[in-house]
Design a protein around this motif. Structure first.
Motif, PDB file in Angstrom:
ATOM      1  N   LYS A  19       0.838  -1.209   0.000  1.00 33.96           N
ATOM      2  CA  LYS A  19       0.000   0.000   0.000  1.00 33.96           C
ATOM      3  C   LYS A  19       0.869   1.254   0.000  1.00 33.96           C
ATOM      4  CE  LYS A  19      -4.017  -2.261   1.945  1.00 33.96           C
ATOM      5  NZ  LYS A  19      -4.653  -2.715   3.186  1.00 33.96           N
ATOM      6  N   ASP A  20       1.997   1.186   0.724  1.00 36.80           N
ATOM      7  CA  ASP A  20       2.933   2.337   0.701  1.00 36.80           C
ATOM      8  C   ASP A  20       3.454   2.555  -0.715  1.00 36.80           C
ATOM      9  OD1 ASP A  20       2.670   2.646   3.376  1.00 36.80           O
ATOM     10  OD2 ASP A  20       4.578   1.677   3.913  1.00 36.80           O
ATOM     11  N   GLU A  21       3.745   1.436  -1.391  1.00 32.24           N
ATOM     12  CA  GLU A  21       4.256   1.556  -2.765  1.00 32.24           C
ATOM     13  C   GLU A  21       3.218   2.207  -3.671  1.00 32.24           C
ATOM     14  OE1 GLU A  21       7.188   1.371  -3.923  1.00 32.24           O
ATOM     15  OE2 GLU A  21       8.015   0.600  -2.069  1.00 32.24           O
ATOM     16  N   LEU A  22       1.956   1.861  -3.439  1.00 29.65           N
ATOM     17  CA  LEU A  22       0.881   2.478  -4.232  1.00 29.65           C
ATOM     18  C   LEU A  22       0.887   3.997  -4.063  1.00 29.65           C
ATOM     19  CD1 LEU A  22      -2.278   0.230  -3.821  1.00 29.65           C
ATOM     20  CD2 LEU A  22      -1.291   0.986  -5.964  1.00 29.65           C
ATOM     21  N   GLU A  23       1.230   4.427  -2.848  1.00 29.80           N
ATOM     22  CA  GLU A  23       1.260   5.873  -2.554  1.00 29.80           C
ATOM     23  C   GLU A  23       2.481   6.535  -3.183  1.00 29.80           C
ATOM     24  OE1 GLU A  23      -0.700   7.694   0.129  1.00 29.80           O
ATOM     25  OE2 GLU A  23      -2.084   6.134  -0.576  1.00 29.80           O
ATOM     26  N   ASN A  24       3.618   5.817  -3.124  1.00 30.09           N
ATOM     27  CA  ASN A  24       4.890   6.454  -3.510  1.00 30.09           C
ATOM     28  C   ASN A  24       5.254   6.299  -4.977  1.00 30.09           C
ATOM     29  OD1 ASN A  24       5.287   7.177  -0.886  1.00 30.09           O
ATOM     30  ND2 ASN A  24       6.374   5.284  -0.359  1.00 30.09           N
ATOM     31  N   ALA A  25       4.548   5.421  -5.688  1.00 26.32           N
ATOM     32  CA  ALA A  25       4.967   5.120  -7.059  1.00 26.32           C
ATOM     33  C   ALA A  25       4.758   6.310  -7.991  1.00 26.32           C
ATOM     34  CB  ALA A  25       4.164   3.930  -7.575  1.00 26.32           C
ATOM     35  N   ASP A  26       5.606   6.383  -9.017  1.00 27.09           N
ATOM     36  CA  ASP A  26       5.381   7.369 -10.086  1.00 27.09           C
ATOM     37  C   ASP A  26       4.417   6.771 -11.107  1.00 27.09           C
ATOM     38  OD1 ASP A  26       7.336   9.367  -9.206  1.00 27.09           O
ATOM     39  OD2 ASP A  26       8.792   7.789  -9.594  1.00 27.09           O
ATOM     40  N   ILE A  27       4.496   5.446 -11.271  1.00 25.88           N
ATOM     41  CA  ILE A  27       3.609   4.724 -12.196  1.00 25.88           C
ATOM     42  C   ILE A  27       3.217   3.407 -11.515  1.00 25.88           C
ATOM     43  CG2 ILE A  27       3.512   3.497 -14.432  1.00 25.88           C
ATOM     44  CD1 ILE A  27       5.611   5.495 -15.474  1.00 25.88           C
ATOM     45  N   VAL A  28       1.961   2.994 -11.687  1.00 26.35           N
ATOM     46  CA  VAL A  28       1.559   1.677 -11.165  1.00 26.35           C
ATOM     47  C   VAL A  28       1.235   0.751 -12.328  1.00 26.35           C
ATOM     48  CG1 VAL A  28      -0.204   0.407  -9.866  1.00 26.35           C
ATOM     49  CG2 VAL A  28       0.698   2.540  -8.948  1.00 26.35           C
ATOM     50  N   TRP A  29       1.818  -0.432 -12.292  1.00 24.04           N
ATOM     51  CA  TRP A  29       1.399  -1.495 -13.205  1.00 24.04           C
ATOM     52  C   TRP A  29       0.428  -2.348 -12.393  1.00 24.04           C
ATOM     53  CZ3 TRP A  29       6.630  -3.646 -15.614  1.00 24.04           C
ATOM     54  CH2 TRP A  29       7.119  -2.696 -16.536  1.00 24.04           C
ATOM     55  N   TYR A  30      -0.850  -2.239 -12.688  1.00 23.51           N
ATOM     56  CA  TYR A  30      -1.834  -3.023 -11.935  1.00 23.51           C
ATOM     57  C   TYR A  30      -2.078  -4.339 -12.690  1.00 23.51           C
ATOM     58  CZ  TYR A  30      -5.495  -4.509  -8.953  1.00 23.51           C
ATOM     59  OH  TYR A  30      -6.206  -5.260  -8.058  1.00 23.51           O
ATOM     60  N   VAL A  31      -1.728  -5.439 -12.045  1.00 18.46           N
ATOM     61  CA  VAL A  31      -1.777  -6.741 -12.720  1.00 18.46           C
ATOM     62  C   VAL A  31      -2.989  -7.547 -12.243  1.00 18.46           C
ATOM     63  CG1 VAL A  31      -0.451  -8.826 -13.253  1.00 18.46           C
ATOM     64  CG2 VAL A  31       0.750  -6.717 -12.635  1.00 18.46           C
ATOM     65  N   TYR A  32      -3.731  -8.118 -13.197  1.00 12.90           N
ATOM     66  CA  TYR A  32      -4.796  -9.052 -12.797  1.00 12.90           C
ATOM     67  C   TYR A  32      -4.726 -10.302 -13.667  1.00 12.90           C
ATOM     68  CZ  TYR A  32      -7.866  -7.845 -16.766  1.00 12.90           C
ATOM     69  OH  TYR A  32      -8.409  -7.671 -18.010  1.00 12.90           O
ATOM     70  N   TRP A  91     -11.695  -9.324 -14.506  1.00 13.32           N
ATOM     71  CA  TRP A  91     -11.529  -8.079 -13.722  1.00 13.32           C
ATOM     72  C   TRP A  91     -12.593  -8.065 -12.635  1.00 13.32           C
ATOM     73  CZ3 TRP A  91      -7.908  -4.551 -13.242  1.00 13.32           C
ATOM     74  CH2 TRP A  91      -8.206  -3.274 -12.780  1.00 13.32           C
ATOM     75  N   SER A  92     -12.177  -8.021 -11.367  1.00 12.01           N
ATOM     76  CA  SER A  92     -13.155  -8.131 -10.276  1.00 12.01           C
ATOM     77  C   SER A  92     -13.487  -6.764  -9.672  1.00 12.01           C
ATOM     78  CB  SER A  92     -12.583  -9.028  -9.180  1.00 12.01           C
ATOM     79  OG  SER A  92     -11.465  -8.372  -8.605  1.00 12.01           O
ATOM     80  N   THR A  93     -14.476  -6.738  -8.813  1.00 17.32           N
ATOM     81  CA  THR A  93     -14.811  -5.466  -8.138  1.00 17.32           C
ATOM     82  C   THR A  93     -13.670  -5.046  -7.217  1.00 17.32           C
ATOM     83  OG1 THR A  93     -16.053  -6.802  -6.594  1.00 17.32           O
ATOM     84  CG2 THR A  93     -17.343  -5.553  -8.194  1.00 17.32           C
ATOM     85  N   GLU A  94     -12.992  -6.034  -6.612  1.00 14.02           N
ATOM     86  CA  GLU A  94     -11.840  -5.679  -5.745  1.00 14.02           C
ATOM     87  C   GLU A  94     -10.758  -5.004  -6.576  1.00 14.02           C
ATOM     88  OE1 GLU A  94     -13.210  -8.810  -5.717  1.00 14.02           O
ATOM     89  OE2 GLU A  94     -12.641  -9.884  -3.883  1.00 14.02           O
ATOM     90  N   ASP A  95     -10.529  -5.577  -7.784  1.00 11.64           N
ATOM     91  CA  ASP A  95      -9.520  -4.955  -8.660  1.00 11.64           C
ATOM     92  C   ASP A  95      -9.931  -3.506  -8.940  1.00 11.64           C
ATOM     93  OD1 ASP A  95      -7.723  -7.133  -9.117  1.00 11.64           O
ATOM     94  OD2 ASP A  95      -9.218  -8.050 -10.452  1.00 11.64           O
ATOM     95  N   GLN A  96     -11.196  -3.322  -9.295  1.00 13.70           N
ATOM     96  CA  GLN A  96     -11.670  -1.981  -9.662  1.00 13.70           C
ATOM     97  C   GLN A  96     -11.533  -1.012  -8.493  1.00 13.70           C
ATOM     98  OE1 GLN A  96     -12.292  -0.660 -12.578  1.00 13.70           O
ATOM     99  NE2 GLN A  96     -12.629   1.288 -11.510  1.00 13.70           N
TER     100      GLN A  96
END
Ligand SMILES: Nc1nc2c(ncn2[C@@H]2O[C@H](COP(=O)(O)OP(=O)(O)OP(=O)(O)O)[C@@H](O)[C@H]2O)c(=O)[nH]1
Ligand SMILES: [Mg+2]
Length: 437
Positions: A288-301, A307-312
């Motif tokens: 979760k910290d990485e989600l805050e600090n990242a310049d770019i996120v690669w969201y993998v599913y 694609w689930s509601t949790e992913d969304q």
């Protein structure tokens, strides 16, 4: 800021030993005398900047080249010995030289001497370190531009124009009868032009920051989506453990890659779910910290699961630039949402790189300037003072106000160039250099 250095210093200027060849540099008033004592073939008709082959007193053989103070890197007499890169040879020659009066150099001491001896200003000294630290070719080329005087020349230009305005302000105050009132229109035109110049310089600040720290790309998603597999695919080696057990990655893993000339840090994270134990919880908190600090996120599913509601929910809350990655696309026929990847076949790897490139700011090697934090900070202060000055002149406020602000601009420019920098700042800058530089 000239300084007279009494000691003669020596250090290897080449890196990790053992190596085929090492270069020892000796700099200072005794550099030639000490070289004569350790090099047994001192030529009878010695010339500077000629390479001489011979034997050293420790029975190594190699080349010797001497530089007079106005041609050397340090601005002092300097001699370089190219010897075999064995620790034994290097150490024995350093010991011999120290017995003859030299002292082992501190990290950055050669460059510090070059700076104090007026060979380079502080921006060029800093760029030498940046050139050595550069992790990508574009970073290196931008640092080289500064090393060749890009910031130095821009600052000199600004300084010259400001000094001219200050001379006009003073003349119009002290000799108003002879020279008349200050031409406020002309001064505000010059200030406007200088502000544009500063804007251009400061435009490079965010890309400079990214080059300095690297673009942080966090691989985030549910357990088993294939984040670690994607990290491994991008690195071309099995860096992270991959298993079919959800929750395999428990701690973050960071590795460097280059994308679009930028150094990037790929951060593999623990899959997001309700933690099964305290260790996994710590890992998920880090994700979760990485989600805050990242310049770019690669969201993998996992595309085969959809694609689930949790992913969304997680994806929708990501505020930085993000890319949706449908992994395991080898398992399904339907075109899923996001970039189709299969780490088994490497399908989609290039698409992922291209999509990421679009999110990384472009680098314009010719026009961009690589700024460090110290320079950015001072340039921003200068920028604010120039805005104040423009305001003062356009509103016909007292010219004393203008002088005070513009003299402060001159002081800040001198600080950028190191003409009047605080000794502690100078010390700190050079202490970060590597040995032998
Ligand atoms: N079919 C298929 N399987 C894949 C692909 N990529 C990964 N896998 C498999 O998916 C499983 C999980 O892969 P990981 O890379 O460990 O997944 P992860 O997201 O890092 O999982 P956690 O560390 O538990 O969060 C492994 O068995 C992989 O072999 C793919 O492209 N296609
Ligand atoms: Mg993993």
């Amino acid at each position: 800021m000239l300084k007279d250095f009494k000691d003669t210093i020596i250090a290897p200027v080449t890196g990790v030993q053992p190596s085929a060849v090492a270069i020892l540099r000796i700099s200072g008033s005794q550099a030639i005398d000490i070289s004569k004592k350790v090099f047994s073939h001192w030529p009878s008709e010695f010339k500077y900047r000629y390479a001489y082959y011979g034997t050293f007193k420790n029975s190594d053989d190699g080349l010797l080249i001497a530089f007079e103070n106005n041609k050397s890197f340090t601005g002092e007499e300097c001699v370089e010995w190219q010897i075999h890169g064995s620790l034994a040879s290097i150490q024995s020659l350093i010991d011999l030289s120290c017995r003859e009066g030299a002292r082992f150099a501190k990290p950055g001491e050669f460059t510090m001497r070059a700076y104090f001896n007026g060979k380079i200003d502080l921006t060029r000294a800093e760029a030498i370190k940046d050139s050595i630290d550069a992790k990508t070719e574009s970073h290196f080329r931008l640092a080289s531009n500064v090393r060749n005087g890009k910031i130095y020349l821009e600052c000199l230009d600004i300084k010259k124009s400001i000094l001219k305005i200050l001379a006009q302000v003073e003349a119009s105050t002290d000799f108003s009868e002879e020279v008349g009132d200050l031409n406020t229109l002309e001064v505000s035109e010059v200030l406007t032009l200088l502000l544009k110049k500063l804007d251009l310089l400061l435009n490079s600040k965010s890309s400079s920051k990214l080059l300095r720290k690297g673009v942080r790309i966090a691989l985030v998603g549910k357990p088993n989506a294939g984040k670690s597999s994607i990290l491994n695919m991008c690195l071309g080696r099995a860096r992270a453990i991959v298993t079919d057990i959800p929750g395999t990655t428990r701690d973050t893993i960071e590795e460097s890659i280059e994308i679009a000339g930028f150094p990037c840090i790929l951060v593999d994270t623990a899959g997001l779910r309700t933690a099964r134990d305290i260790v996994e919880q710590i890992g998920i908190d880090k994700s979760k910290d990485e989600l805050e600090n990242a310049d770019i996120v690669w969201y993998v599913y996992d595309a085969s699961l959809g694609w689930s509601t949790e992913d969304q929910e997680v994806y929708g809350n990501i505020t930085c630039p993000k890319i949706k990655i449908a992994n395991k696309s080898d398992l399904i026929r339907l075109i899923p949402e996001g970039i189709k990847i299969s780490t088994f076949t490497s399908q989609g790897h290039q698409d992922l790189m291209l999509a990421t490139k679009k999110l990384v700011p472009g680098i314009d090697i010719e026009n961009q300037i690589y700024l460090n934090e110290r320079q950015t900070d001072l340039l921003e202060k200068i920028h604010n003072l120039m805005i104040n000055s423009l305001h003062t002149i356009q509103n016909n406020y007292s010219s004393d106000l203008l002088s005070v602000d513009l003299y402060t601009v001159i002081r800040y420019i001198s600080e950028i160039l190191g003409e009047s920098a605080n000794p502690d700042v100078i010390q700190e800058i050079f202490s970060e250099f590597c040995l032998g530089k």
